[in-house]
Design a protein around this motif. Sequence first.
Motif, mmCIF file in Angstrom:
data_model
loop_
_atom_site.group_PDB
_atom_site.id
_atom_site.type_symbol
_atom_site.label_atom_id
_atom_site.label_comp_id
_atom_site.label_asym_id
_atom_site.label_seq_id
_atom_site.Cartn_x
_atom_site.Cartn_y
_atom_site.Cartn_z
ATOM 1 N N TYR A 1 -3.196 -2.238 6.625
ATOM 2 C CA TYR A 1 -2.143 -3.139 6.125
ATOM 3 C C TYR A 1 -0.818 -2.845 6.827
ATOM 4 O O TYR A 1 -0.106 -3.738 7.262
ATOM 5 C CB TYR A 1 -1.987 -2.971 4.608
ATOM 6 C CG TYR A 1 -0.938 -3.878 4.016
ATOM 7 C CD1 TYR A 1 -1.275 -5.149 3.565
ATOM 8 C CD2 TYR A 1 0.396 -3.478 3.934
ATOM 9 C CE1 TYR A 1 -0.314 -6.002 3.047
ATOM 10 C CE2 TYR A 1 1.367 -4.319 3.415
ATOM 11 C CZ TYR A 1 1.011 -5.578 2.968
ATOM 12 O OH TYR A 1 1.970 -6.412 2.461
ATOM 13 N N SER A 2 -0.488 -1.559 6.914
ATOM 14 C CA SER A 2 0.765 -1.163 7.546
ATOM 15 C C SER A 2 0.814 -1.594 9.010
ATOM 16 O O SER A 2 1.843 -2.057 9.508
ATOM 17 C CB SER A 2 0.941 0.352 7.433
ATOM 18 O OG SER A 2 2.141 0.743 8.042
ATOM 19 N N LEU B 1 -0.465 -3.065 -6.568
ATOM 20 C CA LEU B 1 -1.791 -2.525 -6.876
ATOM 21 C C LEU B 1 -2.119 -2.622 -8.358
ATOM 22 O O LEU B 1 -3.274 -2.820 -8.745
ATOM 23 C CB LEU B 1 -1.874 -1.068 -6.407
ATOM 24 C CG LEU B 1 -1.831 -0.856 -4.882
ATOM 25 C CD1 LEU B 1 -1.752 0.627 -4.568
ATOM 26 C CD2 LEU B 1 -3.048 -1.476 -4.227
ATOM 27 N N ARG C 1 6.439 -5.039 -2.078
ATOM 28 C CA ARG C 1 5.491 -3.961 -2.359
ATOM 29 C C ARG C 1 4.120 -4.547 -2.677
ATOM 30 O O ARG C 1 4.015 -5.632 -3.259
ATOM 31 C CB ARG C 1 5.989 -3.164 -3.572
ATOM 32 C CG ARG C 1 5.155 -1.980 -3.969
ATOM 33 C CD ARG C 1 5.852 -1.231 -5.110
ATOM 34 N NE ARG C 1 5.953 -2.038 -6.321
ATOM 35 C CZ ARG C 1 5.043 -2.057 -7.285
ATOM 36 N NH1 ARG C 1 3.954 -1.322 -7.179
ATOM 37 N NH2 ARG C 1 5.220 -2.789 -8.368
ATOM 38 N N ILE C 2 3.067 -3.839 -2.286
ATOM 39 C CA ILE C 2 1.718 -4.244 -2.694
ATOM 40 C C ILE C 2 1.572 -3.939 -4.179
ATOM 41 O O ILE C 2 1.764 -2.802 -4.615
ATOM 42 C CB ILE C 2 0.652 -3.462 -1.898
ATOM 43 C CG1 ILE C 2 0.826 -3.710 -0.403
ATOM 44 C CG2 ILE C 2 -0.743 -3.874 -2.341
ATOM 45 C CD1 ILE C 2 0.007 -2.772 0.450
ATOM 46 N N SER D 1 -9.814 -5.030 -4.075
ATOM 47 C CA SER D 1 -9.050 -4.735 -2.873
ATOM 48 C C SER D 1 -8.877 -6.002 -2.038
ATOM 49 O O SER D 1 -9.829 -6.733 -1.805
ATOM 50 C CB SER D 1 -9.769 -3.659 -2.056
ATOM 51 O OG SER D 1 -9.061 -3.409 -0.872
ATOM 52 N N ASN E 1 7.129 1.427 -0.933
ATOM 53 C CA ASN E 1 6.086 2.317 -0.424
ATOM 54 C C ASN E 1 6.427 2.590 1.035
ATOM 55 O O ASN E 1 6.018 1.850 1.941
ATOM 56 C CB ASN E 1 4.705 1.657 -0.540
ATOM 57 C CG ASN E 1 4.259 1.501 -1.979
ATOM 58 O OD1 ASN E 1 4.322 2.449 -2.759
ATOM 59 N ND2 ASN E 1 3.826 0.306 -2.335
ATOM 60 N N SER F 1 -7.504 -1.152 4.173
ATOM 61 C CA SER F 1 -6.899 0.149 3.909
ATOM 62 C C SER F 1 -5.383 0.034 4.040
ATOM 63 O O SER F 1 -4.870 -0.912 4.648
ATOM 64 C CB SER F 1 -7.413 1.193 4.909
ATOM 65 O OG SER F 1 -6.940 0.885 6.207
ATOM 66 N N ALA F 2 -4.672 1.003 3.458
ATOM 67 C CA ALA F 2 -3.211 1.002 3.568
ATOM 68 C C ALA F 2 -2.778 1.135 5.025
ATOM 69 O O ALA F 2 -1.792 0.529 5.461
ATOM 70 C CB ALA F 2 -2.629 2.142 2.736
ATOM 71 N N ARG F 3 -3.544 1.896 5.809
ATOM 72 C CA ARG F 3 -3.207 2.076 7.233
ATOM 73 C C ARG F 3 -3.330 0.751 7.982
ATOM 74 O O ARG F 3 -2.474 0.405 8.796
ATOM 75 C CB ARG F 3 -4.136 3.133 7.827
ATOM 76 C CG ARG F 3 -3.827 3.471 9.265
ATOM 77 C CD ARG F 3 -4.702 4.613 9.740
ATOM 78 N NE ARG F 3 -4.413 4.946 11.122
ATOM 79 C CZ ARG F 3 -5.035 5.905 11.782
ATOM 80 N NH1 ARG F 3 -5.963 6.629 11.179
ATOM 81 N NH2 ARG F 3 -4.739 6.164 13.040
ATOM 82 N N VAL G 1 4.213 2.132 4.329
ATOM 83 C CA VAL G 1 3.173 1.116 4.100
ATOM 84 C C VAL G 1 3.755 -0.257 4.444
ATOM 85 O O VAL G 1 3.528 -0.768 5.525
ATOM 86 C CB VAL G 1 2.646 1.155 2.646
ATOM 87 C CG1 VAL G 1 1.547 0.103 2.450
ATOM 88 C CG2 VAL G 1 2.097 2.542 2.328
ATOM 89 N N GLU G 2 4.558 -0.841 3.529
ATOM 90 C CA GLU G 2 5.114 -2.158 3.851
ATOM 91 C C GLU G 2 6.432 -2.065 4.645
ATOM 92 O O GLU G 2 6.875 -3.057 5.217
ATOM 93 C CB GLU G 2 5.341 -2.995 2.587
ATOM 94 C CG GLU G 2 6.496 -2.556 1.710
ATOM 95 C CD GLU G 2 6.050 -1.605 0.613
ATOM 96 O OE1 GLU G 2 4.874 -1.178 0.664
ATOM 97 O OE2 GLU G 2 6.846 -1.293 -0.286
#
Length: 312
Positions: free
Chosen positions: A240-241, A226, A223-224, A232, A267, A236-238, A270-271
Amino acid sequence: MKLKRKDLIGIEGLDRDELELLLSTAESFKEVSEREIKKVPTLRGKTIINLFYEPSTRTRTSFEIAAKRMSADAVNISVSASSVSKGETLRDTAMNLGAMRPDCIVVRHSSSGTPEMLSRYLTCPVVNAGDGAHEHPSQALLDMLTVRERKGAIEGLKVSIIGDIAHSRVARSNIYGFTKMGAEVTVAGPPTMLPVGIERLGCRATSDMEEAVRGADVIMMLRIQLERQSESFFPSAREYSRLYGLDVTKLRNAKEGVIILHPGPMNRGVEISPEVADGPYSVILDQVTNGVAVRMAIFYLLVGGAREEHHV
């Protein structure tokens, strides 16, 4: 055979014989959780305190269930409901809890080194349930137990740990554990999440996710973190995914029979994609089940059960 230490602070200080002892002891305790009456008298009369300075559902519950299945008295203390919220120092809290003569204190804290520091003040065993970005030894043990069950052995496996390596105590404990057991460990993630010099722990590092997945026997997604980041580390999460999230397409490069682990909480999207998290290669719920057995083994070997008859 017993552990060579009073406390369990990390995997780094354990040798291979101790890791084997912890895993084999955990295997013997798994059967208890399959019984209709899930309880053994091994630690009857013992008191175990769970002292958690960070939110936790999975880990704290797992330690509590493990203690109760061994007939110990489990006491849970969270910071919001303790004297810490009134300004008491960590040392004073530990000294006062120690004066009540518990048989073990399980500690989770956001600062690395807290369990080791407390172990110097306390005569009872201290178990690290996660300290900052340092170590999470019981998580690594349950991960190793899950892999050994599914693969038969750890020696010679290719293990890839992917995600936020920089802020992950799980990654560090698993690098130590899997390399000591003879696996080849690769860590992967964005360059901003790969600590400089991580290879000194005995692993290989890459920022190429495809390279990390290719030929892997075991993939552990992280998991990231956070809550441990002050800035950061990715656009963005997008994004990263797209680059580092594990989905069905990327998984095709892994070895046949690969297994997927995640220490949770996940998540989704995401990951890791839902199709992979719930798919045929996922052993994520096996990890949770094995967590109870591993924590029973830790209590057994540290709190005194190992010096008595094994009433399993």
